[in-house]
Design a protein around this motif. Structure first.
Motif, PDB file in Angstrom:
ATOM      1  N   ALA A  44       0.344  -1.300  -0.366  1.00  0.00           N
ATOM      2  CA  ALA A  44      -0.290  -0.003  -0.522  1.00  0.00           C
ATOM      3  C   ALA A  44       0.613   1.442  -0.268  1.00  0.00           C
ATOM      4  CB  ALA A  44      -0.530  -0.177   1.562  1.00  0.00           C
ATOM      5  N   VAL A  45       1.746   1.748   1.076  1.00  0.00           N
ATOM      6  CA  VAL A  45       2.788   2.763   0.684  1.00  0.00           C
ATOM      7  C   VAL A  45       2.722   2.646  -1.118  1.00  0.00           C
ATOM      8  CG1 VAL A  45       5.069   3.091   2.048  1.00  0.00           C
ATOM      9  CG2 VAL A  45       3.522   2.367   3.531  1.00  0.00           C
ATOM     10  N   MET A  46       3.781   1.648  -1.392  1.00  0.00           N
ATOM     11  CA  MET A  46       4.943   1.560  -2.370  1.00  0.00           C
ATOM     12  C   MET A  46       3.602   1.821  -3.316  1.00  0.00           C
ATOM     13  SD  MET A  46       4.237  -0.140  -6.043  1.00  0.00           S
ATOM     14  CE  MET A  46       3.525  -1.511  -5.233  1.00  0.00           C
ATOM     15  N   TRP A  47       2.356   1.787  -3.965  1.00  0.00           N
ATOM     16  CA  TRP A  47       1.715   2.515  -4.735  1.00  0.00           C
ATOM     17  C   TRP A  47       1.211   3.643  -4.452  1.00  0.00           C
ATOM     18  CZ3 TRP A  47      -0.816   2.878  -9.090  1.00  0.00           C
ATOM     19  CH2 TRP A  47      -1.486   3.180  -8.899  1.00  0.00           C
ATOM     20  N   PHE A  48       1.117   4.400  -2.581  1.00  0.00           N
ATOM     21  CA  PHE A  48       0.712   5.721  -2.144  1.00  0.00           C
ATOM     22  C   PHE A  48       1.962   6.579  -3.379  1.00  0.00           C
ATOM     23  CE2 PHE A  48       1.474   9.239   0.645  1.00  0.00           C
ATOM     24  CZ  PHE A  48       0.587   9.580   0.529  1.00  0.00           C
ATOM     25  N   LYS A  49       3.561   6.056  -2.919  1.00  0.00           N
ATOM     26  CA  LYS A  49       3.835   6.353  -3.633  1.00  0.00           C
ATOM     27  C   LYS A  49       4.579   6.844  -5.376  1.00  0.00           C
ATOM     28  CE  LYS A  49       7.060   6.469   0.313  1.00  0.00           C
ATOM     29  NZ  LYS A  49       8.772   5.715   0.949  1.00  0.00           N
ATOM     30  N   LEU A  50       4.022   5.832  -5.802  1.00  0.00           N
ATOM     31  CA  LEU A  50       4.404   4.908  -7.056  1.00  0.00           C
ATOM     32  C   LEU A  50       2.812   6.378  -7.952  1.00  0.00           C
ATOM     33  CD1 LEU A  50       5.196   3.720  -9.499  1.00  0.00           C
ATOM     34  CD2 LEU A  50       3.952   1.919  -9.155  1.00  0.00           C
ATOM     35  N   LYS A  80       1.734   9.659  -6.817  1.00  0.00           N
ATOM     36  CA  LYS A  80       2.429  10.433  -6.895  1.00  0.00           C
ATOM     37  C   LYS A  80       3.431  11.045  -8.047  1.00  0.00           C
ATOM     38  CE  LYS A  80       3.931  13.861  -4.151  1.00  0.00           C
ATOM     39  NZ  LYS A  80       4.512  14.606  -1.742  1.00  0.00           N
ATOM     40  N   LYS A  81       3.854   9.587  -8.198  1.00  0.00           N
ATOM     41  CA  LYS A  81       4.887  10.749  -9.265  1.00  0.00           C
ATOM     42  C   LYS A  81       4.419  10.010 -10.540  1.00  0.00           C
ATOM     43  CE  LYS A  81       8.968   8.932  -6.493  1.00  0.00           C
ATOM     44  NZ  LYS A  81       9.913  10.211  -6.530  1.00  0.00           N
ATOM     45  N   LEU A  82       4.127   9.039 -10.383  1.00  0.00           N
ATOM     46  CA  LEU A  82       3.098   8.584 -12.143  1.00  0.00           C
ATOM     47  C   LEU A  82       2.259  10.126 -12.011  1.00  0.00           C
ATOM     48  CD1 LEU A  82       1.952   5.395 -11.917  1.00  0.00           C
ATOM     49  CD2 LEU A  82       2.728   6.393 -13.514  1.00  0.00           C
ATOM     50  N   ILE A  83       1.263  10.504 -11.411  1.00  0.00           N
ATOM     51  CA  ILE A  83       0.641  11.906 -11.439  1.00  0.00           C
ATOM     52  C   ILE A  83       1.116  12.485 -11.419  1.00  0.00           C
ATOM     53  CG2 ILE A  83      -1.426  13.812 -10.175  1.00  0.00           C
ATOM     54  CD1 ILE A  83      -2.575  10.816  -8.560  1.00  0.00           C
ATOM     55  N   SER A 124      -2.513   8.907 -16.154  1.00  0.00           N
ATOM     56  CA  SER A 124      -2.590   7.383 -15.487  1.00  0.00           C
ATOM     57  C   SER A 124      -2.708   6.802 -14.856  1.00  0.00           C
ATOM     58  CB  SER A 124      -0.694   7.380 -15.602  1.00  0.00           C
ATOM     59  OG  SER A 124      -0.846   8.348 -14.705  1.00  0.00           O
ATOM     60  N   VAL A 125      -3.432   7.242 -13.600  1.00  0.00           N
ATOM     61  CA  VAL A 125      -3.726   6.053 -13.065  1.00  0.00           C
ATOM     62  C   VAL A 125      -5.723   6.089 -12.541  1.00  0.00           C
ATOM     63  CG1 VAL A 125      -1.880   6.709 -11.178  1.00  0.00           C
ATOM     64  CG2 VAL A 125      -3.875   7.942 -11.264  1.00  0.00           C
ATOM     65  N   GLY A 126      -6.025   6.812 -13.186  1.00  0.00           N
ATOM     66  CA  GLY A 126      -7.872   6.654 -13.532  1.00  0.00           C
ATOM     67  C   GLY A 126      -7.959   5.748 -14.031  1.00  0.00           C
ATOM     68  N   LYS A 127      -9.880   5.320 -13.775  1.00  0.00           N
ATOM     69  CA  LYS A 127     -10.054   4.026 -13.417  1.00  0.00           C
ATOM     70  C   LYS A 127      -9.902   2.911 -14.740  1.00  0.00           C
ATOM     71  CE  LYS A 127     -14.857   2.135 -12.554  1.00  0.00           C
ATOM     72  NZ  LYS A 127     -16.419   2.213 -12.487  1.00  0.00           N
ATOM     73  N   GLY A 128      -9.877   3.887 -15.710  1.00  0.00           N
ATOM     74  CA  GLY A 128      -9.285   2.731 -17.816  1.00  0.00           C
ATOM     75  C   GLY A 128      -8.442   1.949 -17.345  1.00  0.00           C
ATOM     76  N   SER A 129      -7.248   2.956 -16.603  1.00  0.00           N
ATOM     77  CA  SER A 129      -5.829   2.564 -16.360  1.00  0.00           C
ATOM     78  C   SER A 129      -5.411   0.924 -16.246  1.00  0.00           C
ATOM     79  CB  SER A 129      -5.226   3.522 -16.043  1.00  0.00           C
ATOM     80  OG  SER A 129      -5.398   3.802 -15.029  1.00  0.00           O
ATOM     81  N   ARG A 130      -6.165   0.458 -14.978  1.00  0.00           N
ATOM     82  CA  ARG A 130      -5.353  -0.331 -13.890  1.00  0.00           C
ATOM     83  C   ARG A 130      -4.343  -0.499 -13.450  1.00  0.00           C
ATOM     84  NH1 ARG A 130      -8.460  -5.166 -17.548  1.00  0.00           N
ATOM     85  NH2 ARG A 130     -10.901  -3.952 -17.378  1.00  0.00           N
TER      86      ARG A 130
END
Length: 206
Positions: free
Chosen positions: A152-158, A160-163, A170-176
């Motif tokens: 969960a921590v990994m995804w939170f940081k990733l 933020k960087k993707l946005i 890039s992190v929208g619903k359709g992107s999965r």
């Protein structure tokens, strides 16, 4: 008008001669000395069947083409050939996400081996050393909770960087993208496909 009793017979004879002459006339020439095709022949020439003559062979050929393409794409992912990977794997945001996951140490990477080991050795321990079974089971639960928190921590940081780099889409619903990153983090690093671009951890994407 003068009535002629033989006019009908003469008309019939004239009509018959006209038909015979048309049948005996050579076909009109269609450019370059070729005869103009009759209407029926032209229609048959332009007719293309919608349904293939041999459906079974056509389906088999289509499956073979799909299987060949999938094999080529899998081989490209296994060898790291980005140019021939599936479209989603060539997406810059997905490339960044998997490089980020590969660069860090993920507790969840050993999730499946740990659970499998607990299931196998748990039975043996329960039979021979029943008193140890409960502590080992508790430790496995602790590991599971820690792995979930780590991922969960990994995804939170990733995220933020993707946005910052690729925008909200890039992190929208359709992107999965979330399930993509989580799924990769749950795999042992050496078994990941596409394979990591770097042999060692710590090489963070720019």
């Amino acid at each position: 008008m003068t009535w002629n009793p033989f006019s009908k017979d003469k008309d019939k004879e004239a009509a018959q001669k006209s038909v015979d002459s048309e049948l005996n006339e050579p076909e009109e020439q269609e450019g370059k000395g070729r005869p103009t095709p009759k209407r029926k022949v032209a229609e048959e020439r332009n007719l293309h069947p919608i349904v293939p003559k041999n459906r079974k062979a056509d389906r088999k050929a289509a499956k073979d083409r799909i299987r060949k393409k999938e094999d080529e794409q899998y081989e490209a992912m296994r060898t790291g050939d980005v140019a021939h990977m599936p479209r989603v794997e060539r997406d810059p945001a997905h490339i960044y996400a998997r490089d980020y996951v590969d660069a860090r140490f993920n507790l969840a990477e050993y999730f499946i081996p740990v659970i499998f080991g607990v299931m196998i050795f748990g039975i043996i321990i329960a039979l021979k050393w029943p008193a140890l079974y409960t502590p080992i089971l508790m430790l496995s639960y602790v590991y599971m909770i820690a792995a979930i928190i780590d991922i969960a921590v990994m995804w939170f940081k990733l995220k933020k960087k993707l946005i910052e780099k690729f925008g909200e889409k890039s992190v929208g619903k359709g992107s999965r993208m979330g399930s993509y990153a989580w799924g990769r983090a749950l795999q042992l690093r050496r078994w990941r496909v596409p394979k990591p671009t770097s042999k060692k951890r710590g090489n963070w994407p720019k």
